[in-house]
Design a protein around this motif. Structure first.
Motif, PDB file in Angstrom:
ATOM      1  N   GLY A  42       0.791  -1.219   0.000  1.00  0.00           N
ATOM      2  CA  GLY A  42       0.000   0.000   0.000  1.00  0.00           C
ATOM      3  C   GLY A  42       0.825   1.272   0.000  1.00  0.00           C
ATOM      4  N   ALA A  43       2.103   1.167  -0.350  1.00  0.00           N
ATOM      5  CA  ALA A  43       2.972   2.345  -0.353  1.00  0.00           C
ATOM      6  C   ALA A  43       2.798   3.149  -1.638  1.00  0.00           C
ATOM      7  N   GLY A  44       3.091   4.441  -1.560  1.00  0.00           N
ATOM      8  CA  GLY A  44       3.011   5.306  -2.724  1.00  0.00           C
ATOM      9  C   GLY A  44       4.367   5.516  -3.363  1.00  0.00           C
ATOM     10  N   ILE A  45       4.368   6.148  -4.532  1.00  0.00           N
ATOM     11  CA  ILE A  45       5.600   6.432  -5.277  1.00  0.00           C
ATOM     12  C   ILE A  45       5.602   7.904  -5.669  1.00  0.00           C
ATOM     13  N   ALA A  46       6.743   8.563  -5.456  1.00  0.00           N
ATOM     14  CA  ALA A  46       6.929   9.943  -5.912  1.00  0.00           C
ATOM     15  C   ALA A  46       8.072   9.957  -6.915  1.00  0.00           C
ATOM     16  N   LEU A  47       7.831  10.465  -8.121  1.00  0.00           N
ATOM     17  CA  LEU A  47       8.875  10.579  -9.140  1.00  0.00           C
ATOM     18  C   LEU A  47       9.609  11.895  -8.927  1.00  0.00           C
ATOM     19  N   VAL A  48      10.933  11.809  -8.793  1.00  0.00           N
ATOM     20  CA  VAL A  48      11.750  12.984  -8.494  1.00  0.00           C
ATOM     21  C   VAL A  48      12.790  13.138  -9.590  1.00  0.00           C
ATOM     22  N   SER A  49      12.719  14.239 -10.334  1.00  0.00           N
ATOM     23  CA  SER A  49      13.687  14.476 -11.404  1.00  0.00           C
ATOM     24  C   SER A  49      13.817  15.966 -11.615  1.00  0.00           C
ATOM     25  N   ALA A  50      14.830  16.337 -12.404  1.00  0.00           N
ATOM     26  CA  ALA A  50      15.015  17.762 -12.698  1.00  0.00           C
ATOM     27  C   ALA A  50      15.997  17.922 -13.840  1.00  0.00           C
TER      28      ALA A  50
ATOM     29  N   ASN B  74      17.918  20.580 -14.102  1.00  0.00           N
ATOM     30  CA  ASN B  74      19.112  21.293 -13.636  1.00  0.00           C
ATOM     31  C   ASN B  74      19.322  21.017 -12.159  1.00  0.00           C
ATOM     32  N   GLN B  75      20.529  21.316 -11.674  1.00  0.00           N
ATOM     33  CA  GLN B  75      20.907  20.961 -10.318  1.00  0.00           C
ATOM     34  C   GLN B  75      20.098  21.699  -9.255  1.00  0.00           C
ATOM     35  N   GLU B  76      19.742  22.966  -9.514  1.00  0.00           N
ATOM     36  CA  GLU B  76      18.994  23.723  -8.516  1.00  0.00           C
ATOM     37  C   GLU B  76      17.625  23.104  -8.269  1.00  0.00           C
ATOM     38  N   LYS B  77      16.933  22.768  -9.342  1.00  0.00           N
ATOM     39  CA  LYS B  77      15.620  22.158  -9.183  1.00  0.00           C
ATOM     40  C   LYS B  77      15.732  20.769  -8.575  1.00  0.00           C
ATOM     41  N   LEU B  78      16.796  20.044  -8.935  1.00  0.00           N
ATOM     42  CA  LEU B  78      16.992  18.716  -8.367  1.00  0.00           C
ATOM     43  C   LEU B  78      17.152  18.804  -6.858  1.00  0.00           C
ATOM     44  N   ALA B  79      17.942  19.763  -6.385  1.00  0.00           N
ATOM     45  CA  ALA B  79      18.154  19.935  -4.949  1.00  0.00           C
ATOM     46  C   ALA B  79      16.832  20.196  -4.237  1.00  0.00           C
ATOM     47  N   TRP B  80      16.023  21.088  -4.804  1.00  0.00           N
ATOM     48  CA  TRP B  80      14.737  21.393  -4.193  1.00  0.00           C
ATOM     49  C   TRP B  80      13.826  20.173  -4.191  1.00  0.00           C
ATOM     50  N   ASN B  81      13.780  19.445  -5.317  1.00  0.00           N
ATOM     51  CA  ASN B  81      12.893  18.294  -5.416  1.00  0.00           C
ATOM     52  C   ASN B  81      13.277  17.187  -4.439  1.00  0.00           C
ATOM     53  N   ILE B  82      14.585  16.968  -4.270  1.00  0.00           N
ATOM     54  CA  ILE B  82      15.039  15.955  -3.311  1.00  0.00           C
ATOM     55  C   ILE B  82      14.706  16.382  -1.885  1.00  0.00           C
TER      56      ILE B  82
ATOM     57  N   SER C 275      12.429  18.422  -0.778  1.00  0.00           N
ATOM     58  CA  SER C 275      11.014  18.613  -0.462  1.00  0.00           C
ATOM     59  C   SER C 275      10.173  17.352  -0.637  1.00  0.00           C
ATOM     60  N   ALA C 276      10.735  16.287  -1.197  1.00  0.00           N
ATOM     61  CA  ALA C 276       9.962  15.062  -1.434  1.00  0.00           C
ATOM     62  C   ALA C 276       9.531  14.430  -0.112  1.00  0.00           C
ATOM     63  N   LEU C 277       8.250  14.155   0.010  1.00  0.00           N
ATOM     64  CA  LEU C 277       7.691  13.560   1.223  1.00  0.00           C
ATOM     65  C   LEU C 277       7.720  12.040   1.069  1.00  0.00           C
ATOM     66  N   VAL C 278       8.862  11.437   1.404  1.00  0.00           N
ATOM     67  CA  VAL C 278       9.092  10.008   1.177  1.00  0.00           C
ATOM     68  C   VAL C 278       9.875   9.421   2.345  1.00  0.00           C
TER      69      VAL C 278
ATOM     70  N   LEU D 235      23.427  13.758  -6.930  1.00  0.00           N
ATOM     71  CA  LEU D 235      22.201  13.071  -6.537  1.00  0.00           C
ATOM     72  C   LEU D 235      22.424  12.306  -5.239  1.00  0.00           C
ATOM     73  N   VAL D 236      23.576  11.651  -5.119  1.00  0.00           N
ATOM     74  CA  VAL D 236      23.907  10.920  -3.901  1.00  0.00           C
ATOM     75  C   VAL D 236      24.080  11.886  -2.729  1.00  0.00           C
ATOM     76  N   GLU D 237      24.788  12.989  -2.966  1.00  0.00           N
ATOM     77  CA  GLU D 237      25.010  13.967  -1.904  1.00  0.00           C
ATOM     78  C   GLU D 237      23.693  14.515  -1.371  1.00  0.00           C
ATOM     79  N   LEU D 238      22.809  14.879  -2.290  1.00  0.00           N
ATOM     80  CA  LEU D 238      21.530  15.453  -1.879  1.00  0.00           C
ATOM     81  C   LEU D 238      20.687  14.441  -1.116  1.00  0.00           C
ATOM     82  N   THR D 239      20.731  13.198  -1.558  1.00  0.00           N
ATOM     83  CA  THR D 239      19.954  12.161  -0.885  1.00  0.00           C
ATOM     84  C   THR D 239      20.503  11.902   0.505  1.00  0.00           C
ATOM     85  N   ARG D 240      21.820  11.898   0.635  1.00  0.00           N
ATOM     86  CA  ARG D 240      22.432  11.696   1.950  1.00  0.00           C
ATOM     87  C   ARG D 240      22.082  12.823   2.913  1.00  0.00           C
ATOM     88  N   GLU D 241      21.969  14.035   2.387  1.00  0.00           N
ATOM     89  CA  GLU D 241      21.614  15.160   3.234  1.00  0.00           C
ATOM     90  C   GLU D 241      20.239  14.985   3.864  1.00  0.00           C
ATOM     91  N   ARG D 242      19.358  14.259   3.201  1.00  0.00           N
ATOM     92  CA  ARG D 242      18.028  13.994   3.749  1.00  0.00           C
ATOM     93  C   ARG D 242      18.079  12.988   4.894  1.00  0.00           C
TER      94      ARG D 242
END
Length: 360
Positions: A105-113, A115-123, A125-128, A142-149
């Motif tokens: 019953g889990a949901g999926i959020a597609l995260v892409s961008a 450019n790097q600025e939008k990618l940072a924001w999308n990562i 702000s993603a509610l996951v 992408l790895v750095e931004l994900t680790r920051e979360r």
């Protein structure tokens, strides 16, 4: 006491609804979250007050964040969002991810961008609860931004040289060997390779130096596998043209134009993705070249579309859906363990490969 201007601009809160309906905050909350335990008369009174004040209900994000789990997976890539829908490999992978999410019953959020600025924001702000990362190589940001979360994540590629990153992939060298050996055993001696990117933003014929310094190790490993098999069969790999594409139609067609301008064009093409291979089959047919009568074509991936093209494509099949399912479960059942899995591949022989023409 709040001024009238403040009351007009301040968002309506659940406490305001409770006060207007003459109930406790807890009772008002239950009307929206556990209505079955509240008397119908009270429910109706609270709902009427909410409707009159324009209150739609508690913000679900706040409730989920307080619970510490949102029951959703982010699938992230540095590619444009259209990648998830246009690329047959991505579509097959998403089918496996979706299957695992549906089971819980889990949901999926597609995260892409783009450019790097939008990618940072999308990562950020993603509610996951965690991320599955496509196109991990060359996307260190992408790895750095994900680790920051500080959330769990898994890469769909084993080439990322970091043992602290969970990853699921296949043995690209072994898979490529199977494809090249198959063509060599059929009797082919003139080959060409239509490659995936070795680095970002470049296409064209590839030099040995570019292979050695490849940013994308998955591409390099597939070429290594092809050339290992050819060397064992006595084929001079120095004479094999390798054309770097962007895994799209335009660059693949440009590569074919270059390769077949040769005085001795290939009788067999090794394509590093099924998408590239299917474009090649269409291009050859449009120019009156039979597959496999004039040119054999072998792909890599095993996407469902490969069995449906004309002729059906011989390919190195990855367990794409299984990779997706395992990646999703890595996030959904995360226990703090770093996991790096290598899954097997198989050569699926279909009608796009055969012996070379007798005149070759």
């Amino acid at each position: 006491m709040a001024s009238s201007s403040e009351s007009n601009t301040r968002p309506i809160r659940l406490a305001d609804i409770a006060k207007a309906a003459g109930v406790s905050h807890g009772t008002a909350s239950n009307v929206f979250s556990r209505p079955e335990i509240v008397r119908e008369e009270v429910r109706e009174r609270v709902k009427a007050a909410a409707e009159a004040m324009g209150y739609a209900g508690p913000d679900p994000k706040g409730r989920l964040l307080r619970a510490g789990k949102v029951n959703a997976i982010g699938v992230a890539t540095t590619e444009p969002l259209s990648y998830f829908f246009d690329d047959p490999f991505a579509r097959a992978m998403m089918a496996g991810i979706s299957e695992a999410c549906d089971a819980t019953g889990a949901g999926i959020a597609l995260v892409s961008a783009g450019n790097q600025e939008k990618l940072a924001w999308n990562i950020q702000s993603a509610l996951v609860d965690g991320f599955i990362l496509f196109c991990i190589e060359g996307g260190s940001r992408l790895v750095e931004l994900t680790r920051e979360r500080k959330l769990p994540f898994v890469a769909l590629e084993l080439g990322f040289d970091d043992d602290t990153v969970s990853a699921i992939g296949v043995d690209n060298v072994a898979g490529a060997r199977l494809a090249a050996q198959h063509l060599a055993e059929l009797g082919h001696r003139r080959f060409a390779v239509l490659a995936l990117p070795f680095a970002d933003g470049s296409t064209g014929l590839v030099s040995p130096e570019k292979v050695r310094t490849a940013l994308y190790t998955g591409t390099r490993d597939r070429l290594v596998g092809y050339f290992e098999a050819f060397s064992r069969c006595g084929v001079d790999t120095a004479g094999i043209p390798v054309y770097e594409t962007e895994n799209d139609e335009a660059s693949t067609r440009a590569g074919l134009e270059t390769i077949f301008a040769s005085a001795e064009p290939p009788t067999a093409i090794l394509a590093m993705s099924d998408r590239i291979a299917m474009v090649a089959i269409e291009w050859l047919a449009a120019r009156g070249m039979a597959v496999p009568g004039d040119v054999s074509v072998v792909g890599f991936d095993g996407v469902p579309d490969a069995a449906l093209c004309d002729p059906p494509l011989t390919t190195v099949a990855q367990p794409i859906a299984e990779i997706g399912r395992r990646a999703a479960r890595t996030i959904l059942d995360f226990d703090g363990t770093v996991r790096r899995e290598t899954l097997g591949v198989e050569l699926v022989v279909r009608a796009s490969s055969g012996p070379p023409p007798k005149t070759a």
